[in-house]
Design a protein around this motif. Structure first.
Motif, PDB file in Angstrom:
ATOM      1  N   GLN A   1       0.828  -1.203   0.000  1.00  0.00           N
ATOM      2  CA  GLN A   1       0.000   0.000   0.000  1.00  0.00           C
ATOM      3  C   GLN A   1       0.865   1.256   0.000  1.00  0.00           C
TER       4      GLN A   1
ATOM      5  N   ARG B   1       2.227   1.828  -3.477  1.00  0.00           N
ATOM      6  CA  ARG B   1       1.220   2.407  -4.368  1.00  0.00           C
ATOM      7  C   ARG B   1       1.068   3.897  -4.121  1.00  0.00           C
TER       8      ARG B   1
ATOM      9  N   TRP C   1      -1.770   0.565 -11.219  1.00  0.00           N
ATOM     10  CA  TRP C   1      -2.197   1.321 -10.041  1.00  0.00           C
ATOM     11  C   TRP C   1      -2.539   2.756 -10.366  1.00  0.00           C
TER      12      TRP C   1
ATOM     13  N   ARG D   1      -6.084   2.196 -11.459  1.00  0.00           N
ATOM     14  CA  ARG D   1      -6.958   1.946 -10.317  1.00  0.00           C
ATOM     15  C   ARG D   1      -7.256   3.248  -9.570  1.00  0.00           C
ATOM     16  N   TYR D   2      -6.256   4.121  -9.447  1.00  0.00           N
ATOM     17  CA  TYR D   2      -6.456   5.394  -8.763  1.00  0.00           C
ATOM     18  C   TYR D   2      -7.443   6.259  -9.549  1.00  0.00           C
TER      19      TYR D   2
ATOM     20  N   LEU E   1      -6.602   1.869  -4.050  1.00  0.00           N
ATOM     21  CA  LEU E   1      -5.220   1.486  -3.766  1.00  0.00           C
ATOM     22  C   LEU E   1      -5.094   0.589  -2.535  1.00  0.00           C
TER      23      LEU E   1
END
Length: 214
Positions: A30, A33, A63, A66-67, A75
């Motif tokens: 995490q 990311r 990522w 995804r954000y 995330l």
């Protein structure tokens, strides 16, 4: 390759991402990311982010995406993986073990994975797994306890002794349909003295497969 991808990160989002990085309890994935997103928001080139963070372009791109799709929440965890193969129904396992004790319908000397799969509707890999879990190799002799064999009247014990005499070499796997046939202490003691003979009970009184002998 695009040298740079700039993301929009609000002041509140930046503060939360920076808090992830500072907090020692944040999972490493995490925190990584968070660094990816902050560096992207600061305009750091893709190649430089990959080099400095020791990651890969596909991972960085995933990522970032995804954000953009789900914000900071996206995330926090990986997408759920596809569920694994469901377990084989117990009734099917019992069917395979039971059929293994019988001659194949095509007159072959022993069952094959392909033949059993055709007979039961399961895949060949599933048949192989069931046999392996039970310690059974159908290409080797598989004996079936005679009907009515009872530990109380020594019929089952006599059958085991005959089996041992007639098959002097290699491990043997014996499949029975009644756990009482091998549950007598005398039979148990005999099996402990003859570890090469493995007894497998197809099902107990409730219809649940029992684990094969180790």
């Amino acid at each position: 390759m695009k040298s740079q991808t700039t993301l929009i990160v609000s002041a509140a989002q930046r503060a939360e991402l920076e808090a992830w990085i500072r907090c020692g309890g944040t999972p490493q994935k995490q925190a990584l990311r968070a660094r990816m997103i902050l560096m992207s928001a600061d305009g750091v080139p893709t190649g430089e982010i990959v080099r400095r963070l020791g990651t890969t372009v596909p991972t960085l791109s995933r990522w970032r995406r995804r954000y953009c799709e789900a914000g900071i929440e996206g995330l926090k965890k990986d997408k759920p993986r596809k569920p694994g193969r469901p377990p084989v129904p117990k009734a099917k396992v019992r069917q395979v073990l039971s059929l293994t004790t019988q001659p194949p319908p095509d007159g072959a000397a022993h069952w094959t994975c392909r033949g059993m799969a055709r007979e039961t509707g399961l895949s060949t890999s599933t048949i192989h797994h069931i046999w392996k879990a039970a310690g059974i190799a159908p290409h080797r002799p598989v004996r079936v306890a005679p009907p009515g064999a009872s530990a109380d009247d020594n019929t089952f014990l006599e059958f085991l002794e005959w089996l041992d005499r007639e098959n002097a070499r290699g491990d043997l796997h014996l499949i029975v349909g009644d756990k009482d046939a091998c549950g007598h202490p005398t039979v148990g003691d005999w099996l402990e003295r003859h570890p090469r003979i493995h007894v497998h009970v197809v099902a107990d009184a409730g219809g649940t497969p029992l684990k094969p002998s180790e």
